[in-house]
Write a protein that holds these residues in place. Structure first.
Motif, PDB file in Angstrom:
ATOM      1  N   VAL A  56      15.519  27.777 -14.113  1.00  0.00           N
ATOM      2  CA  VAL A  56      14.380  27.613 -13.230  1.00  0.00           C
ATOM      3  C   VAL A  56      14.579  26.272 -12.532  1.00  0.00           C
ATOM      4  N   ILE A  57      14.663  26.307 -11.217  1.00  0.00           N
ATOM      5  CA  ILE A  57      14.917  25.089 -10.448  1.00  0.00           C
ATOM      6  C   ILE A  57      13.605  24.632  -9.821  1.00  0.00           C
ATOM      7  N   VAL A  58      13.207  23.399 -10.115  1.00  0.00           N
ATOM      8  CA  VAL A  58      12.002  22.803  -9.549  1.00  0.00           C
ATOM      9  C   VAL A  58      12.462  21.705  -8.599  1.00  0.00           C
ATOM     10  N   ARG A  59      12.207  21.900  -7.309  1.00  0.00           N
ATOM     11  CA  ARG A  59      12.656  20.926  -6.302  1.00  0.00           C
ATOM     12  C   ARG A  59      11.600  19.851  -6.090  1.00  0.00           C
ATOM     13  N   ALA A  60      11.971  18.800  -5.377  1.00  0.00           N
ATOM     14  CA  ALA A  60      11.075  17.667  -5.138  1.00  0.00           C
ATOM     15  C   ALA A  60       9.829  18.072  -4.357  1.00  0.00           C
ATOM     16  N   ASP A  61       9.930  19.105  -3.509  1.00  0.00           N
ATOM     17  CA  ASP A  61       8.763  19.566  -2.748  1.00  0.00           C
ATOM     18  C   ASP A  61       7.962  20.615  -3.522  1.00  0.00           C
ATOM     19  N   ARG A  62       8.228  20.728  -4.826  1.00  0.00           N
ATOM     20  CA  ARG A  62       7.526  21.614  -5.778  1.00  0.00           C
ATOM     21  C   ARG A  62       7.796  23.097  -5.534  1.00  0.00           C
ATOM     22  N   LEU A  76      11.001  31.709  -5.564  1.00  0.00           N
ATOM     23  CA  LEU A  76       9.874  32.484  -6.078  1.00  0.00           C
ATOM     24  C   LEU A  76       8.637  31.602  -6.150  1.00  0.00           C
ATOM     25  N   SER A  77       7.465  32.255  -6.198  1.00  0.00           N
ATOM     26  CA  SER A  77       6.231  31.524  -6.472  1.00  0.00           C
ATOM     27  C   SER A  77       6.081  31.386  -7.986  1.00  0.00           C
ATOM     28  N   ARG A  78       5.064  30.630  -8.431  1.00  0.00           N
ATOM     29  CA  ARG A  78       4.892  30.434  -9.879  1.00  0.00           C
ATOM     30  C   ARG A  78       4.604  31.753 -10.596  1.00  0.00           C
ATOM     31  N   ASN A  79       3.771  32.601 -10.006  1.00  0.00           N
ATOM     32  CA  ASN A  79       3.450  33.885 -10.638  1.00  0.00           C
ATOM     33  C   ASN A  79       4.677  34.797 -10.681  1.00  0.00           C
ATOM     34  N   GLU A  80       5.397  34.885  -9.561  1.00  0.00           N
ATOM     35  CA  GLU A  80       6.594  35.729  -9.522  1.00  0.00           C
ATOM     36  C   GLU A  80       7.645  35.231 -10.512  1.00  0.00           C
ATOM     37  N   LEU A  81       7.733  33.914 -10.651  1.00  0.00           N
ATOM     38  CA  LEU A  81       8.712  33.334 -11.564  1.00  0.00           C
ATOM     39  C   LEU A  81       8.423  33.738 -13.009  1.00  0.00           C
ATOM     40  N   VAL A  98      16.142  27.670 -19.000  1.00  0.00           N
ATOM     41  CA  VAL A  98      16.368  26.242 -18.835  1.00  0.00           C
ATOM     42  C   VAL A  98      15.687  25.804 -17.548  1.00  0.00           C
ATOM     43  N   ILE A  99      14.887  24.746 -17.629  1.00  0.00           N
ATOM     44  CA  ILE A  99      14.204  24.223 -16.451  1.00  0.00           C
ATOM     45  C   ILE A  99      15.001  23.030 -15.933  1.00  0.00           C
ATOM     46  N   ALA A 100      15.451  23.127 -14.672  1.00  0.00           N
ATOM     47  CA  ALA A 100      16.212  22.050 -14.046  1.00  0.00           C
ATOM     48  C   ALA A 100      15.332  21.418 -12.975  1.00  0.00           C
ATOM     49  N   GLY A 101      14.837  20.235 -13.254  1.00  0.00           N
ATOM     50  CA  GLY A 101      13.978  19.534 -12.309  1.00  0.00           C
ATOM     51  C   GLY A 101      14.786  18.574 -11.455  1.00  0.00           C
ATOM     52  N   ASP A 102      14.463  18.519 -10.183  1.00  0.00           N
ATOM     53  CA  ASP A 102      15.084  17.558  -9.280  1.00  0.00           C
ATOM     54  C   ASP A 102      14.769  16.144  -9.771  1.00  0.00           C
ATOM     55  N   ARG A 103      15.647  15.205  -9.462  1.00  0.00           N
ATOM     56  CA  ARG A 103      15.451  13.825  -9.911  1.00  0.00           C
ATOM     57  C   ARG A 103      14.147  13.239  -9.359  1.00  0.00           C
ATOM     58  N   ASN A 104      13.734  13.661  -8.176  1.00  0.00           N
ATOM     59  CA  ASN A 104      12.552  13.093  -7.535  1.00  0.00           C
ATOM     60  C   ASN A 104      11.288  13.921  -7.733  1.00  0.00           C
ATOM     61  N   VAL A 105      11.366  14.987  -8.519  1.00  0.00           N
ATOM     62  CA  VAL A 105      10.183  15.821  -8.731  1.00  0.00           C
ATOM     63  C   VAL A 105       9.247  15.114  -9.708  1.00  0.00           C
ATOM     64  N   LYS A 106       7.947  15.306  -9.502  1.00  0.00           N
ATOM     65  CA  LYS A 106       6.979  14.721 -10.424  1.00  0.00           C
ATOM     66  C   LYS A 106       7.031  15.478 -11.741  1.00  0.00           C
ATOM     67  N   TYR A 107       6.863  14.735 -12.817  1.00  0.00           N
ATOM     68  CA  TYR A 107       6.913  15.309 -14.159  1.00  0.00           C
ATOM     69  C   TYR A 107       5.840  16.384 -14.332  1.00  0.00           C
ATOM     70  N   GLN A 108       4.714  16.234 -13.654  1.00  0.00           N
ATOM     71  CA  GLN A 108       3.626  17.201 -13.742  1.00  0.00           C
ATOM     72  C   GLN A 108       4.074  18.586 -13.287  1.00  0.00           C
ATOM     73  N   ALA A 109       4.906  18.655 -12.263  1.00  0.00           N
ATOM     74  CA  ALA A 109       5.374  19.954 -11.755  1.00  0.00           C
ATOM     75  C   ALA A 109       6.229  20.661 -12.797  1.00  0.00           C
ATOM     76  N   VAL A 110       7.078  19.921 -13.489  1.00  0.00           N
ATOM     77  CA  VAL A 110       7.915  20.516 -14.544  1.00  0.00           C
ATOM     78  C   VAL A 110       7.033  20.983 -15.690  1.00  0.00           C
ATOM     79  N   LEU A 111       6.032  20.189 -16.053  1.00  0.00           N
ATOM     80  CA  LEU A 111       5.131  20.578 -17.146  1.00  0.00           C
ATOM     81  C   LEU A 111       4.313  21.819 -16.796  1.00  0.00           C
ATOM     82  N   GLU A 112       3.916  21.950 -15.535  1.00  0.00           N
ATOM     83  CA  GLU A 112       3.164  23.140 -15.135  1.00  0.00           C
ATOM     84  C   GLU A 112       4.006  24.398 -15.294  1.00  0.00           C
ATOM     85  N   VAL A 113       5.278  24.323 -14.911  1.00  0.00           N
ATOM     86  CA  VAL A 113       6.168  25.480 -15.061  1.00  0.00           C
ATOM     87  C   VAL A 113       6.351  25.798 -16.541  1.00  0.00           C
TER      88      VAL A 113
END
Length: 134
Positions: A56-62, A76-81, A98-113
């Motif tokens: 699961v890739i979480v980019r900086a723009d969420r 994908l959207s969060r529901n589709e994912l 495995v959740i792969a978060g971008d270096r500049n993504v907020k930690y909150q976005a990774v936690l939401e996923v």
């Protein structure tokens, strides 16, 4: 009659008595304490994702994307994912995610996923990290 003078002395004997009593208490109780060891995962062990893991890739723009083994990345959207991952785990209950978060993504976005996946009863969720040498 002389005016009364203030004493500038402090009586430290009671403080010394208290400290000696505390010292005796600590000396008696210290051998009775048990120590616990904690195994903390290191980055070297966690750097290798499990084979055939869904990423699961979480980019900086969420924005989110899913990268399945042998397939191309699809946004994908969060529901589709969460629906796609639950469907993959129905086929293979031991499917790792495995959740792969971008270096500049907020930690909150990774936690939401991660929270969405845990609410859908997804097992084996991990975080993808880069080894320090890269």
């Amino acid at each position: 009659m002389r005016p009364r003078r203030l004493k500038n002395e402090i009586n430290v004997v009671p403080y010394i008595d208290v400290m000696l009593v505390l010292l005796v208490i600590f000396m008696v109780t210290a051998p009775m304490m048990t120590t616990a060891s904690i195994d903390v995962p290191s980055v070297g062990k966690a750097a290798q994702p499990p084979a055939e893991a869904l990423q699961v890739i979480v980019r900086a723009d969420r924005t989110l994307a899913l990268l399945a083994p042998g397939k191309s990345e699809r946004p994908l959207s969060r529901n589709e994912l969460s629906e796609a991952i639950v469907a993959a785990q129905r086929k293979n209950p031991e499917q790792a995610v495995v959740i792969a978060g971008d270096r500049n993504v907020k930690y909150q976005a990774v936690l939401e996923v991660m929270d969405d996946l845990q609410q859908k009863q997804v097992k084996r969720i991990g975080l993808l990290v880069q080894p320090t040498g890269k």
